[in-house]
Scaffold this motif. Structure first.
Motif: not given
Ligand code: ADP
Length: 621
Positions: A81-88, A96-109
């Motif tokens: 639930s905490l991650l759900a409110i993360d801006p990334t 969802p198809d943006s490779a850049e955003r996916r990459h940023a999200a992966s790094q954060m995760l």
């Protein structure tokens, strides 16, 4: 008015005791019964209390395991639930198809995954396709199903490691609709490892967790993993296998009852080789749809119950044996009392008997005493009478004995006067010598008579020369023996001295010789034999007087020592001589006895020897 007497409790107890059977068989039976009862009761009680204790302990543990599991699962509960409110992620959901955003999200995760200590975190779209992840991964097969069912969590096995993983899900909303889902995966292997460790240490404790399909997904016993809690028929087994929820094939049926309670454990026996009886308890973890089952080994409880049972049997046996002991003691006491009573009765009877016997004995004693007194008086009288009789006999012999020498003396005196007148002095001297011899002989006879007439002296019993006594006695009877031409044979040692009083011993011998001469009067051969034989190694001398007279019949022999028994014509015998002789011998410590010979009689008596001569010499008279 006195109150009616009520039986005292003591007496009542004694009466109750006395009513108890006293046969040992009953008590052996009782002992056996008490043993069995003790065994069964102690077994039941011990087993019940053991199970209660074990159940209480197991309940506590169950709670502990449940809270452990809840804590482990709850540790990451708020992470999605905490991650759900993360801006990334919010940004990712917008494109969802943006490779850049996916990459940023992966790094954060990836960062969050490392910091939170979870295994994987990823974001998937509504169809379960991974958009971004902490690492490269394949989503679990159950994800699609969970998304359809809108579940917030599920268990799934890792097909690579075989460990059970827990997945937490949280929806990511975009514009009021669910655009994706955040999935946090973490592994329960460390928790399971602590259970295995605990199970190894406690030995008796087993723990398992079953999912909503009743398949074991976690267990302290590895072999039980993916086993079915109850029973799976082939079709169910097939369906479970096909569900692909479990990394390996479905395990054996554990056949646990469906209705397990938390507090009251139920005894179960797992259908596995070497399985022991167990106490099973379960706890539902409702929000997760899980069942936590604790199995506790009952072997120790059963062993303790066994020991307690034997203790109970021993106690029962002790009670029974104590009762047996008391009963036998009571019986022994009763017998003792009875024996004492009988003994007292016997004692009383014996005392009575002794009293009456004592009285009888006293009477008999008194009678005997008076008889003895009479007898003594009679014997004294008899002794005197006998002496008179002997004296009478002797006086006849004496006058004969003295008359002859007197006649000879007178003739010799007259002859001497004539010889003097004729001057023949030598012949006178020879006559005088003969006369002197005759006078000496006469004085010898009178001397014996004086001895004989003297009253016996009790103190005079002393050492006496036997041969002298024999000679004196023969001398007293010489005129008769000479008349009958008696052949006398004396075989008495010259030095033999016996314990007797000479006077009275002579009286005995005179009597025996006199009787012998009487018996031989009409016989052609007249032989008198006096003999001494050593007896008792020379301590006693047996004096034997044998004659060749007419003897006695057997019947007369039996009466020989009766007073006044005589075979002699009236006026000649008094029948007292042998009686008195026997009494005198008895006083010397000997015994006079008679025996029939082929020709004549043999009389013998024994006397104590004072001394024997060194060389006994015999003498013929
Ligand atoms: P008494 O000579 O006065 O008769 P005793 O007591 O001396 O009394 O003897 C009893 C009897 O025993 C005699 O009468 C005689 O019959 C018998 N008697 C004793 N000695 C002899 C003997 N040597 N031979 C046969 N008879 C004997």
């Amino acid at each position: 008015m006195p109150a009616p007497s009520s039986p005292s409790p003591l007496r009542a107890r004694a009466r109750l005791l006395s009513r108890l059977p006293s046969r040992p068989g009953f008590y052996f039976f009782l002992t056996g019964l008490l043993m069995v009862l003790g065994f069964v009761l102690a077994h039941r009680l011990s087993e019940r209390s053991g199970r209660e204790q074990l159940s209480a302990l197991s309940t506590e543990r169950l709670e502990l395991y449940a809270s452990n599991l809840a804590a482990e699962l709850g540790r990451h509960a708020s992470l999605p639930s905490l991650l759900a409110i993360d801006p990334t992620l919010q940004a990712l959901m917008l494109a969802p198809d943006s490779a850049e955003r996916r990459h940023a999200a992966s790094q954060m995760l990836a960062r969050v995954n490392v910091r939170a200590g979870t295994n994987q975190i990823f974001v998937a779209d509504g169809q379960g396709q991974v958009l971004s992840a902490s690492e490269t991964l394949t989503p679990p097969a159950r994800l699609a199903e969970a998304l359809v069912q809108d579940r917030r969590h599920f268990f799934a096995a890792d097909p690579n490691t075989g460990s059970t993983d827990f997945y937490l899900l949280h929806p990511l909303r975009q514009g009021g609709r669910t655009a994706g889902v955040i999935v946090v995966r973490f592994n329960l292997a460390p928790l399971e490892a602590t259970w295995i460790d605990l199970g190894l240490r406690s030995q008796g404790e087993r723990i398992l967790v079953a999912d909503d399909q009743d398949v074991v997904i976690m267990s302290s016993v590895q072999a039980w993993k993916y086993a079915v809690l109850d029973h799976a028929d082939p079709s169910r087994r097939k369906a479970l296998q096909a569900s692909a929820r479990y990394p390996q094939s479905i395990g054996p049926d554990l056949e646990l009852p469906a209705s397990l309670e938390v507090h009251q454990g139920q005894q179960v026996q797992l259908p596995l080789p070497g399985a022991r009886p167990m106490l099973a308890q379960q706890r539902q973890i409702v929000p997760l749809g899980l069942r936590l089952v604790a199995l506790s080994d009952l072997t120790e409880v059963k062993q303790r119950a066994q020991i307690a049972a034997w203790g109970g049997a021993a106690f029962g046996a002790s009670v029974g044996l104590a009762a047996l002991y008391l009963a036998s003691r009571r019986r022994a006491l009763r017998q003792l009392t009875k024996a004492q009573t009988e003994l007292q009765q016997a004692h009383g009877q014996l005392e009575q008997l002794v009293d009456s016997r004592t009285a009888e004995l006293r009477q008999t004693n008194d009678a005997l005493k008076s008889q003895i007194a009479q007898r003594l008086q009679t014997e004294g009288e008899l002794l005197q009478a006998s002496k008179l009789a002997v004296l009478g006999q002797m006086s006849a012999g004496l006058s004969h004995e003295v008359n002859q020498p007197l006649t000879a003396l007178r003739a010799l005196a007259r002859n001497s006067i004539r010889l003097l007148e004729s001057g023949r002095n030598d012949a006178v001297a020879a006559n005088l010598q003969i006369m002197d011899d005759m006078v000496e002989r006469m004085s010898q006879i009178t001397r014996q008579l004086k001895n004989f007439a003297r009253k016996a002296d009790e103190q005079a019993v002393g050492s006496t020369a036997l041969l002298d006594c024999v000679r004196n006695a023969l001398l007293l009877l010489e005129h008769r023996s000479r008349t009958l031409n008696l052949q006398t044979e004396v075989d008495v040692p010259a030095g033999l001295r016996v314990r007797a009083e000479a006077n009275r011993l002579e009286q005995v011998l005179v009597n025996l010789f006199g009787n012998a001469i009487d018996a031989m009067q009409r016989e052609s051969e007249r032989r008198l034999r006096v003999q001494v034989v050593a007896e008792d190694a020379g301590r006693r001398a047996l004096v034997r007087v044998q004659d060749s007279g007419a003897g006695l019949s057997e019947a007369d022999l039996q009466r020989l020592f009766e007073p006044f028994f005589t075979t002699k014509p009236a006026g000649e015998g008094l029948g007292l001589g042998l009686v008195i002789s026997a009494k005198i011998v008895h006083e010397f410590g000997g015994r006079l006895r008679a025996e029939r010979l082929e020709q004549g009689m043999s009389f013998e008596f024994d006397l104590a020897v004072e001394t024997w001569a060194a060389t006994p010499e015999s003498e013929d008279v």
